[in-house]
Design an enzyme around this catalytic site. Structure first.
Site, PDB file in Angstrom:
ATOM      1  CE  LYS A 134     -21.282  -9.540  -7.407  1.00  0.00           C
ATOM      2  NZ  LYS A 134     -20.166 -10.011  -6.587  1.00  0.00           N
ATOM      3  CD  GLU A 173     -32.738  -4.146   2.143  1.00  0.00           C
ATOM      4  OE1 GLU A 173     -32.568  -4.924   1.155  1.00  0.00           O
ATOM      5  OE2 GLU A 173     -32.405  -4.451   3.305  1.00  0.00           O
ATOM      6  N   GLY A 228     -19.406  -6.803  -3.713  1.00  0.00           N
ATOM      7  CA  GLY A 228     -20.189  -5.580  -3.507  1.00  0.00           C
ATOM      8  C   GLY A 228     -19.409  -4.499  -2.769  1.00  0.00           C
ATOM      9  NE  ARG A 229     -16.860  -7.751   2.071  1.00  0.00           N
ATOM     10  CZ  ARG A 229     -17.563  -8.821   1.742  1.00  0.00           C
ATOM     11  NH1 ARG A 229     -18.802  -8.702   1.302  1.00  0.00           N
ATOM     12  NH2 ARG A 229     -17.059 -10.037   1.862  1.00  0.00           N
ATOM     13  CD  GLU A 288     -21.326  -7.572   3.492  1.00  0.00           C
ATOM     14  OE1 GLU A 288     -20.864  -7.223   2.402  1.00  0.00           O
ATOM     15  OE2 GLU A 288     -22.509  -7.369   3.821  1.00  0.00           O
ATOM     16  CG  HIS A 316     -16.363  18.259  22.009  1.00  0.00           C
ATOM     17  ND1 HIS A 316     -15.952  19.063  23.046  1.00  0.00           N
ATOM     18  CD2 HIS A 316     -15.545  18.540  20.974  1.00  0.00           C
ATOM     19  CE1 HIS A 316     -14.948  19.829  22.635  1.00  0.00           C
ATOM     20  NE2 HIS A 316     -14.676  19.518  21.376  1.00  0.00           N
ATOM     21  CE  LYS A 325     -29.396 -10.187   1.803  1.00  0.00           C
ATOM     22  NZ  LYS A 325     -28.547 -10.384   0.649  1.00  0.00           N
TER      23      LYS A 325
HETATM   24  O1  F6P Z   1     -26.749  -8.269   2.026  1.00  0.00           O
HETATM   25  C1  F6P Z   1     -25.407  -7.970   1.890  1.00  0.00           C
HETATM   26  C2  F6P Z   1     -25.088  -7.545   0.493  1.00  0.00           C
HETATM   27  O2  F6P Z   1     -25.107  -8.653  -0.345  1.00  0.00           O
HETATM   28  C3  F6P Z   1     -23.744  -6.825   0.414  1.00  0.00           C
HETATM   29  O3  F6P Z   1     -22.685  -7.700   0.355  1.00  0.00           O
HETATM   30  C4  F6P Z   1     -23.924  -5.998  -0.795  1.00  0.00           C
HETATM   31  O4  F6P Z   1     -22.986  -4.958  -0.888  1.00  0.00           O
HETATM   32  C5  F6P Z   1     -25.347  -5.505  -0.606  1.00  0.00           C
HETATM   33  O5  F6P Z   1     -26.014  -6.608  -0.015  1.00  0.00           O
HETATM   34  C6  F6P Z   1     -26.052  -5.055  -1.847  1.00  0.00           C
HETATM   35  O6  F6P Z   1     -26.103  -6.049  -2.798  1.00  0.00           O
HETATM   36  P1  F6P Z   1     -26.497  -5.721  -4.292  1.00  0.00           P
HETATM   37  O7  F6P Z   1     -25.494  -4.793  -4.848  1.00  0.00           O
HETATM   38  O8  F6P Z   1     -26.514  -7.041  -4.999  1.00  0.00           O
HETATM   39  O9  F6P Z   1     -27.869  -5.090  -4.273  1.00  0.00           O
END
Ligand code: F6P
Length: 510
Positions: A197, A203, A254-255, A340, A371, A480
């Site tokens: 987003k 990452e 995002g979620r 979240e 199990h 972060k």
């Molecule tokens: O660090 C949390 C977060 O902001 C989530 O809310 C989000 O889904 C995820 O990181 C990824 O964010 P982006 O889509 O901006 O890379």
């Protein structure tokens, strides 16, 4: 009014004190209609709520709590596009992504037109990739909401996925993950979807750059053909040389973003019509949430049950048990959605809360969980409500397997409730353990869409009653910032000003 200051909260506190001896077995014996009155049908989903620690009086008081905390007005504000995500000054309109074209006027007409103007080219692109036999591997690079939703959905809908294409999901900055995926790929046959987003997430940016370097090192030339960005930040994607982009808007959290361009891997996997069915299933649940009375509204009933369990019966977690192996990422998806969204310690205005919010969610598909950790659910000292999901009709022909699977799901819910008192000591089961049972006729794009929307709205309901902003996530920021500092210190070796534990770990790892 803050929920704990309402008369209904006070009444629920007294009701909980009077219900300490509540027993499911007695409740069923006393009320033959319990299984019916505590069941609810909603689009694509049947829910049996009757094995929960509630009765009609509890539900009536919870509905009163919803009225006194103005749940309906808050829900309507979301569906009117009001900026209910107040800490970020944003509207919350993931639901608009599944709204039929041209169906809304006023302030929503224009954003709805943008939604469909974006959806169409995205679905055309999805069909183009499906028809492109040269592309055999689609690699989604994203994390959190840019990974969990599409990954969960592509897995869940595996029987609808186009043959001849493989889907990979790389989320972690751990290079083991990307390296393992790249090992089996050829540049010419691979499409990378960079899903973020913000297009700033460490990452995803790190994995995207490494994927680009790999692509070039393999002799890959045509970045426009082999890389696409799914983002609200098209400018940042362009800076990375990615010109094929599918956008969405900051009013999609995002979620909550699997319905947007972030859903492109799903659309490639199941096709344009499949994706439209997925949206339609969710829209049907939106309508149910908006129009059904509180008494017959499934997201409202389960969202209020969540409040009852968390604040009045003090159950701290919920175990998610999908009896369908294709739903194996469902618990992980729900973890982000619930924890979240509602893992907050302050109200909408930033004031500390004196009551608990989000429970811990965890789980695994059944029968595997039986199990492993079901021992604790049956005989442990803590009561953990369990949420079963079962699907009536399988997509395979192994009927005997499916009957066994369903029998186990039902039997576990029954065993949790009934217990076993004819033996003592190790063999004694107290029973009276609560569970909810969701039943789908089939796991299809439409029913999965409805199931996800149901969960989104249930999280909305408890968050609204708790008076929190379910749509921000400031709690992820501190880690972060500190990771950047530690990363710099790993290179420099500078440990001055750090606590002894952090400094010690850093020195060991240098
Ligand atoms: O660090 C949390 C977060 O902001 C989530 O809310 C989000 O889904 C995820 O990181 C990824 O964010 P982006 O889509 O901006 O890379």
């Amino acid at each position: 009014m803050r929920c704990d200051l309402t008369p209904a909260w006070k009444a629920l506190t007294a009701h909980a004190a009077g219900a300490t001896g509540f027993d499911l077995r007695t409740a069923f014996a006393q009320d033959p209609s319990r299984a019916v009155t505590l069941s609810q049908t909603a689009p694509h989903v049947f829910a049996d709520l009757s094995k929960n620690h509630v009765d009609a009086a509890t539900e009536a008081l919870l509905q009163e709590l919803a009225r006194q905390t103005e749940l309906s007005a808050h829900r309507d504000a979301m569906f009117q596009g009001k900026p209910i995500n107040n800490s970020e000054g944003r509207a919350v309109m993931h639901w608009l992504l599944r709204q039929p074209e041209g169906s809304l006027g006023g302030n929503l007409a224009e954003p709805l037109a943008w939604v469909h103007a974006s959806l169409k080219p995205m679905l055309v692109y999805a069909e183009t990739i499906r028809a492109d036999a040269q592309i055999t591997d689609v690699v989604n690079i994203g994390i959190g909401g840019s990974d969990l939703g599409p990954q969960m959905a592509v897995l869940a809908l595996q029987d609808f996925v186009i043959p001849g294409k493989r889907f990979h999901f790389v989320s972690n900055v751990d290079g083991h993950e990307l390296a393992a995926v790249l090992k089996g790929l050829k540049a010419d046959n691979t499409l990378f979807l960079i899903a973020s987003k913000t297009f700033t997430t460490l990452e995803t940016m790190t994995n995207a750059r490494s994927a680009q370097a790999w692509f070039k090192a393999q002799g890959g030339q045509d970045v426009a053909r082999h890389f696409a960005a799914l983002t609200t930040n098209v400018a940042a994607a362009a800076e990375m040389g990615i010109t094929t982009t599918f956008g969405f808007w900051d009013w999609v959290g995002g979620r909550y973003s699997v319905w947007s361009a972030i859903g492109l891997p799903v659309a490639i996997a199941i096709g344009a019509q499949g994706f439209r069915d997925f949206l339609a299933g969710a829209h049907a649940m939106d309508q149910h949430f908006q129009t059904a009375s509180l008494e017959e509204n499934l997201p409202v009933r389960i969202g209020l049950l969540d409040v009852w369990y968390r604040n009045f019966l003090n159950y701290t977690s919920r175990s998610i048990a999908p009896y369908h192996s294709a739903l194996r990422r469902w618990p992980a998806f729900l973890q982000q959605l619930e924890m979240e969204s509602n893992g907050k310690g302050v109200d909408r205005h930033g004031q500390a809360l004196p009551y608990d919010t989000s429970p811990v969610l965890w789980g695994e598909p059944g029968t595997n969980g039986q199990h492993a950790y079901f021992q604790m659910l049956h005989q442990g000292t803590e009561v953990v409500p369990v949420e079963f999901i079962a699907v009536k009709n399988p997509t395979h022909s192994l009927k005997y397997h499916h009957a066994l699977l369903l029998a186990n799901a039902i039997a576990q819910a029954q065993a949790l409730m009934l217990g076993k008192s004819d033996a003592g000591g190790h063999k004694h089961f107290k029973g009276n353990r609560p569970s909810t049972f969701f039943l789908l006729d089939q796991l299809t794009p439409a029913s999965l869409g409805a199931l996800i929307a149901l969960q989104e709205h249930r999280v909305f309901v408890s968050g609204a009653v708790w008076g929190i902003n379910s749509f921000d996530q400031w709690g992820v920021e501190l880690g972060k910032v500190l990771a950047q500092d530690i990363h710099a210190r790993m290179a420099s070796g500078q440990v001055a000003g750090l606590d002894a534990s952090t400094a010690g770990l850093l020195e060991r790892l240098r």
